[in-house]
Design a protein around this motif. Structure first.
Motif, PDB file in Angstrom:
ATOM      1  N   LEU A 100       0.837  -1.204   0.000  1.00 38.00           N
ATOM      2  CA  LEU A 100       0.000   0.000   0.000  1.00 38.00           C
ATOM      3  C   LEU A 100       0.877   1.261   0.000  1.00 38.00           C
ATOM      4  O   LEU A 100       0.574   2.238  -0.701  1.00 38.00           O
ATOM      5  CB  LEU A 100      -0.881  -0.030   1.255  1.00 38.00           C
ATOM      6  CG  LEU A 100      -2.274   0.542   1.134  1.00 38.00           C
ATOM      7  CD1 LEU A 100      -3.046  -0.092   0.008  1.00 38.00           C
ATOM      8  CD2 LEU A 100      -3.014   0.355   2.452  1.00 38.00           C
ATOM      9  N   GLY A 101       1.936   1.204   0.779  1.00 37.92           N
ATOM     10  CA  GLY A 101       2.887   2.330   0.812  1.00 37.92           C
ATOM     11  C   GLY A 101       3.434   2.613  -0.575  1.00 37.92           C
ATOM     12  O   GLY A 101       3.477   3.768  -1.031  1.00 37.92           O
ATOM     13  N   PHE A 102       3.825   1.557  -1.267  1.00 38.24           N
ATOM     14  CA  PHE A 102       4.387   1.747  -2.609  1.00 38.24           C
ATOM     15  C   PHE A 102       3.305   2.214  -3.598  1.00 38.24           C
ATOM     16  O   PHE A 102       3.610   2.963  -4.522  1.00 38.24           O
ATOM     17  CB  PHE A 102       5.047   0.466  -3.107  1.00 38.24           C
ATOM     18  CG  PHE A 102       6.427   0.287  -2.542  1.00 38.24           C
ATOM     19  CD1 PHE A 102       7.448   1.156  -2.875  1.00 38.24           C
ATOM     20  CD2 PHE A 102       6.706  -0.736  -1.653  1.00 38.24           C
ATOM     21  CE1 PHE A 102       8.722   1.007  -2.349  1.00 38.24           C
ATOM     22  CE2 PHE A 102       7.966  -0.890  -1.117  1.00 38.24           C
ATOM     23  CZ  PHE A 102       8.980  -0.015  -1.463  1.00 38.24           C
ATOM     24  N   ILE A 103       2.070   1.752  -3.371  1.00 39.81           N
ATOM     25  CA  ILE A 103       0.981   2.195  -4.264  1.00 39.81           C
ATOM     26  C   ILE A 103       0.759   3.705  -4.091  1.00 39.81           C
ATOM     27  O   ILE A 103       0.604   4.444  -5.078  1.00 39.81           O
ATOM     28  CB  ILE A 103      -0.307   1.377  -3.997  1.00 39.81           C
ATOM     29  CG1 ILE A 103      -0.117  -0.049  -4.519  1.00 39.81           C
ATOM     30  CG2 ILE A 103      -1.523   2.026  -4.654  1.00 39.81           C
ATOM     31  CD1 ILE A 103      -1.180  -1.035  -4.125  1.00 39.81           C
ATOM     32  N   ILE A 104       0.807   4.159  -2.846  1.00 39.08           N
ATOM     33  CA  ILE A 104       0.661   5.608  -2.596  1.00 39.08           C
ATOM     34  C   ILE A 104       1.798   6.358  -3.291  1.00 39.08           C
ATOM     35  O   ILE A 104       1.585   7.379  -3.953  1.00 39.08           O
ATOM     36  CB  ILE A 104       0.657   5.894  -1.066  1.00 39.08           C
ATOM     37  CG1 ILE A 104      -0.592   5.289  -0.428  1.00 39.08           C
ATOM     38  CG2 ILE A 104       0.720   7.395  -0.798  1.00 39.08           C
ATOM     39  CD1 ILE A 104      -0.591   5.334   1.089  1.00 39.08           C
ATOM     40  N   ALA A 105       3.010   5.810  -3.150  1.00 40.84           N
ATOM     41  CA  ALA A 105       4.171   6.458  -3.790  1.00 40.84           C
ATOM     42  C   ALA A 105       3.989   6.497  -5.306  1.00 40.84           C
ATOM     43  O   ALA A 105       4.309   7.506  -5.951  1.00 40.84           O
ATOM     44  CB  ALA A 105       5.444   5.707  -3.423  1.00 40.84           C
ATOM     45  N   ALA A 106       3.462   5.402  -5.853  1.00 43.94           N
ATOM     46  CA  ALA A 106       3.273   5.333  -7.307  1.00 43.94           C
ATOM     47  C   ALA A 106       2.261   6.372  -7.779  1.00 43.94           C
ATOM     48  O   ALA A 106       2.458   7.031  -8.798  1.00 43.94           O
ATOM     49  CB  ALA A 106       2.818   3.937  -7.699  1.00 43.94           C
ATOM     50  N   ILE A 107       1.194   6.548  -6.983  1.00 47.52           N
ATOM     51  CA  ILE A 107       0.184   7.553  -7.341  1.00 47.52           C
ATOM     52  C   ILE A 107       0.814   8.946  -7.287  1.00 47.52           C
ATOM     53  O   ILE A 107       0.583   9.781  -8.163  1.00 47.52           O
ATOM     54  CB  ILE A 107      -1.037   7.459  -6.392  1.00 47.52           C
ATOM     55  CG1 ILE A 107      -1.777   6.139  -6.630  1.00 47.52           C
ATOM     56  CG2 ILE A 107      -1.983   8.638  -6.598  1.00 47.52           C
ATOM     57  CD1 ILE A 107      -2.859   5.831  -5.627  1.00 47.52           C
ATOM     58  N   ALA A 108       1.637   9.152  -6.257  1.00 49.33           N
ATOM     59  CA  ALA A 108       2.247  10.473  -6.096  1.00 49.33           C
ATOM     60  C   ALA A 108       3.240  10.772  -7.214  1.00 49.33           C
ATOM     61  O   ALA A 108       3.296  11.895  -7.714  1.00 49.33           O
ATOM     62  CB  ALA A 108       2.934  10.553  -4.747  1.00 49.33           C
ATOM     63  N   LEU A 109       4.012   9.772  -7.626  1.00 48.51           N
ATOM     64  CA  LEU A 109       5.041  10.014  -8.651  1.00 48.51           C
ATOM     65  C   LEU A 109       4.408  10.329 -10.016  1.00 48.51           C
ATOM     66  O   LEU A 109       4.933  11.117 -10.783  1.00 48.51           O
ATOM     67  CB  LEU A 109       5.970   8.802  -8.781  1.00 48.51           C
ATOM     68  CG  LEU A 109       6.950   8.594  -7.631  1.00 48.51           C
ATOM     69  CD1 LEU A 109       7.723   7.306  -7.819  1.00 48.51           C
ATOM     70  CD2 LEU A 109       7.920   9.753  -7.510  1.00 48.51           C
TER      71      LEU A 109
END
Lengths: 492, 487
Positions: free
Chosen positions: A318-327
């Motif tokens: 989930l953390g990486f998914i949030i990062a992916a959305i942000a990037l």
């Protein structure tokens, strides 16, 4: 049948099946009916998948049709991918928990259970296909109703208390959604997502504060309703089948819906305008993502219970998914596609294996894995095979996820901190994988083996079904990568 | 349609794996497994011979899975891979013949387990050597790291296990950085395949090159450049375990990958420019610190096993330093320090293992006067140390000659210090180990017989003699070796 007719069938099949379930006389038939309906739904989705790949989205013409539940739908690339994952997940848990559910329920509750299960599926399909704010709210409520209906047939007081708390949160979320609905209608004069999206940048410029408030309310509503992971933390180790069923719902299904809605709102509703241009949320989101990744990685490293390991894996993803959305780059969104796959397949596999372990050996500790390994080669082989995925070996789902995330993070800027997050999370994955293998080599003590029963066959089938799906992503890695590119391009 | 070269590649990768399967499924037939265990490396050699003819053909690659352009798993053979495969095949043969006899004499119980793990390690090393791109290498390298962990857990005692587990975690950390390095390479050059000779070409970008080099250095040598042994005391690993776990599975593999990266990612010319741009003294400082740390631990170590352990790190650091030095200033000779290290360390391993074997079985646990009963082993040990020091008529002398020539011509003061520290520490160690062998001490008849049995055992001595002869021949054949790799 044309694609549009197929989509209508996809929407209404679970609802009709749910009603038919109430009329079926025998336990065995009810299960097989629910199972067949779900599988049929899955194949229908697969059937229209190539069409959606070609056209990217299929929707009804809202100019010709009045505002209605039946006609205003939109099934796009992201929606169908999520739907396929969720229906697959539903089929797996239906098979996996079949005997446990049937043993703990009488014929009447059994019928209610499968009927509600199909209603739940109907709500899911509705959420993913509705292209209209009003319809979406309606399906949210059907979804919540079916969730609480399943809760009510469990006789676990603690579970009911937790579910009551969740019910309260759900009410708050519903009110927030309702407020947003009215606000949106007042500002845009529309509830159709396409119309709103087209006019968003123009109207939002004149009503920036109001749109910001809508955004905040929507974010809060989605978070409260679809990410109640912490509420069910206490019950995650429970042996109660209904509790497990609900934990899976909270951990996997709700979270996936939540992610889909975030994507829908961020990329299509707000069109990235408010999110990335009006207010730059990128640094804040990356900071949150890094916090989540570091926290989950550290907890993972010390964790010995498979169910909790699965939970921290989910948080990590989930953390990486949030990062992916942000990037918000092509590569980061490709990474998100693989994190989603990992979330829905590998993590689910770990969870159901942990449930099996708990069911038979009263523990989900990885220190006791040798107990299963001793006499159940075929049952433990899928877990052994999944270790490559846990340890992110090349060509596995997690590898591609990390690959694209690293690719997107190799920049001079705060994105580079994600590289540190990748290092620490990969290190913790390896530690978990090593711990699991270690337990297979652990010194074996005498322990009474549980008697084999018919349930083991269902567990075996579920494990092999999921692991085959997981491995198919390796053997079809070319196609999976192409799909990831299509998914990312569509979102951008 | 699969070509004959591709078939050969498949056969070569399959031979060690087949050997492993034999151990698992024919464990009840020890004679059969013993026979197969010895015949497999010979078969491997025969196939290598066949592969030699296909080195220049266009079909020397095979793709197994391709996810997207350049992201695939497959095999590829070039001259570097072939050279390392030949060396690996030789070490495999030596180890199989030596270790079985060694374990029989020491009455070890887990011979088959050790051989199984060893063969599995050989299988993964072969797959790494034949990896067609960095991704394939990473995949098999990860497998090897996991294998190393279980190898350490199964064959080491408690104290050593703690260090080895820590070391494996460092290796895994390395693998993560190696992964990041591969992603960065893909991002900067859009490909990670071997076979294009320096992906950067003439587009030198100091920042990108430097970032890549740092990532690759951490990704391959963090475990050795961060001296983990400083935090542990009295590490006494069995010589066989150290040879398989540290030497073959780590040093051999990481040196191979590094050479491939220099050759195909940076290009030797690009590598030299990069190191000069960063400043060679930065690397000299790093190596000087490491060599001093390793030397101190080596000189204060007690017992053969402990000395052997620190000697490994010491020689590995020196080898790495020499690769940097030679690659920057005289790239054509970069393979000399690698092969010198590999062969001289193998010879030391064989000699010290003989001594360890004697000391564990003998009533008198002293090395005094052993030269008179273990004459061949002692002579080989003297030869090995002399080769390491660069004073014997052997490959080591050629290596030191070229290195001193570079240092002299380029006036590299810190490099000269590193070499001096290396020379002094090895000389002291050699003195500490060899001098007691010549003391006149009476041995009991049983101890004398045991020593003679070890010294005249065909498996234990012929393997050592073969390695020594090859080291000697290296003096004569170094020129064809350099020409073979054609930089």
């Amino acid at each position: 049948m044309g694609v549009v007719s197929n989509i209508y069938l996809i929407i209404f099949l679970p609802l009709v099946a749910s009603l038919v379930c109430q009329a079926l006389p025998q336990k065995r038939i009810i299960f097989w009916f629910a199972f067949t309906s779900s599988v049929f739904l899955f194949f229908l989705l697969l059937k229209i998948f190539p069409d959606i790949l070609i056209y990217e989205k299929i929707e009804n013409d809202f100019e010709l049709a009045p505002l209605s539940l039946a006609l205003e739908f939109k099934l796009d690339l992201s929606g169908i991918i999520f739907l396929l994952l969720l229906v697959f997940l539903k089929i797996v848990i239906l098979v996996f928990y079949r005997s446990d559910i049937e043993r703990s329920l009488n014929i009447k509750n059994d019928r209610i259970f499968y009927s509600v299960f199909l209603l739940h599926l109907f709500a899911l399909v509705g959420i993913f296909t509705s292209n209209n704010f009003l319809n979406l709210l309606l399906f949210f409520e059907i979804y919540a109703f079916s969730f609480f209906a399943i809760t009510s047939i469990s006789n676990d007081v603690k579970l009911l208390k937790i579910s009551f708390r969740y019910f309260c949160f759900n009410c708050v979320s519903s009110l927030l959604f309702l407020f947003c609905f009215f606000a949106v209608y007042l500002i845009f004069g529309e509830v159709n997502f396409n119309q709103i999206s087209e006019n968003f940048s123009f109207i939002a410029a004149n009503n920036s504060w109001l749109t910001a408030i809508i955004f905040l309310f929507l974010a809060a509503a989605v978070l409260i309703r679809f990410f109640p992971l912490w509420l069910y933390f206490d019950k995650i180790k429970s042996a109660n089948p209904i509790a497990n069923f609900l934990v899976i719902d909270s951990l996997f299904i709700k979270t996936l819906i939540g992610i889909f809605l975030i994507l829908k709102f961020v990329y299509f509703f707000f069109h990235g305008h408010l999110f990335f241009v009006g207010f730059d949320f990128k640094p804040l989101l990356i900071f949150l993502a890094i916090l989540l990744i570091f926290y989950s990685s550290i907890r993972l490293y010390h964790q010995k219970h498979l169910k909790l390991i699965c939970l921290y894996f989910c948080l990590n993803n989930l953390g990486f998914i949030i990062a992916a959305i942000a990037l918000r780059t092509l590569e980061s969104l490709q990474a998100m596609f693989f994190y989603l796959l990992n979330f829905a397949l590998v993590n689910l596999f770990i969870f159901i294996f942990a449930t099996f372990l708990k069911r038979y050996f009263s523990t989900s500790s990885i220190g006791k894995l040798w107990l299963v390994a001793k006499d159940n080669f075929l049952l433990t082989l899928p877990l052994k095979l999944s270790l490559f995925f846990v340890a992110s070996f090349p060509m596995t789902i997690m590898f591609f996820a990390n690959w694209y995330m690293a690719y997107a993070s190799f920049k001079l800027g705060f994105e580079a901190f994600l590289l540190a997050a990748l290092v620490i999370s990969n290190f913790s994955y390896a530690a978990v994988a090593i711990k699991i293998v270690n337990s297979f080599f652990a010194k074996q003590e005498y322990c009474k083996q549980p008697a084999k029963d018919d349930r083991q066959l269902l567990y075996l089938l579920s494990f092999w079904f999921v692991i085959s799906a997981i491995y198919s992503t390796v053997f079809l890695s070319g196609a999976t990568n192409n799909l990831a590119i299509r998914f990312a391009s569509y979102l951008l | 349609m699969i070509t004959s070269t591709q078939l050969l590649l498949l056969v070569i990768t399959a031979i060690p794996l087949l050997n492993c399967l034999m151990f698992r499924f024919c464990a009840e037939f020890p004679k059969l497994t013993n026979f197969v265990n010895k015949i497999m490396p010979v078969l491997f050699a025969a196939n290598l011979f066949g592969l030699y003819g296909s080195l220049k053909s266009d079909n020397s690659y095979l793709t197994l899975i391709e996810a997207m352009r350049g992201i695939s798993i497959g095999f590829f053979v070039d001259r570097i891979a072939f050279g390392f495969l030949v060396a690996l095949n030789f070490f495999w043969l030596v180890f199989v013949f030596y270790s079985r006899r060694f374990l029989q004499i020491s009455l070890a119980k887990n011979i088959d387990d050790l051989m199984f793990f060893f063969t599995l390690a050989i299988a993964f090393i072969t797959l790494i050597i034949l990896g067609k791109n960095l991704l394939s290498v990473l995949f098999f390298y990860n497998c090897l790291i996991f294998l190393s962990y279980f190898f350490a857990a199964k064959f080491l005692h408690r104290g050593e296990t703690r260090f080895s587990r820590f070391f494996v975690f460092l290796l895994y950390l390395e693998a993560i950085f190696f992964f990041l390095a591969i992603v960065a390479t893909y991002k900067f050059t859009a490909q990670i395949e071997f076979g294009n000779g320096g992906n950067f070409g003439t587009n030198f970008d100091r920042q990108k090159h430097a970032l890549l080099l740092i990532l690759y250095l951490i990704g391959l040598f963090f475990s050795v450049l961060f001296p983990a042994y400083l935090f542990y005391r009295n590490i006494n690993l069995d010589t066989l375990v150290l040879y398989v776990f540290f030497f073959l599975s780590y040093a051999f593999v990481s040196l191979y990958i590094f050479i491939k990266i220099i050759a195909y990612i940076f290009g030797f010319h690009g590598f030299a420019i990069l190191i000069k741009a960063i400043g060679f003294s930065v690397f000299e400082g790093l190596f000087l610190f490491n060599i001093i740390a390793a030397s101190l631990f080596l000189l204060f170590s007690k017992g053969i096993k402990s000395s052997f352990f620190y000697l490994f790190f010491h020689q590995f650091v020196i080898c790495l330093f020499l690769i940097f030095l030679v690659a920057v200033f005289d790239a054509g000779k970069v393979y000399i320090p690698i092969f010198s290290f590999l062969f001289s360390f193998t010879l030391i391993f064989l000699c010290l293992s003989n001594l360890v074997l004697y000391l564990t079985k003998a009533a008198d646990k002293s090395m005094s006067g052993l030269f008179y009963s273990l004459t061949i082993t002692s002579s080989l040990l003297i030869f090995a140390f002399a080769n390491m020091l660069g004073i014997a008529p052997a490959f080591g002398a050629i290596e030191k000659f070229f290195v001193i020539k570079i240092i002299w011509q380029k006036k590299l003061l810190i490099s000269a210090m590193i070499l001096l520290v290396n020379f002094i520490s090895i000389a002291i160690l050699a003195w500490k180990m060899i001098m007691p062998l010549f003391l006149r001490v009476e041995k009991s008849i049983e101890d004398n017989d045991l020593a003679k049995n070890i010294d005249y055992d065909s498996s234990l001595i012929l393997t050592g003699l073969t390695v020594a002869i090859l080291i000697f021949l290296g003096l004569v054949l170094f020129s064809p070796i350099i020409n073979f790799f054609e930089i």
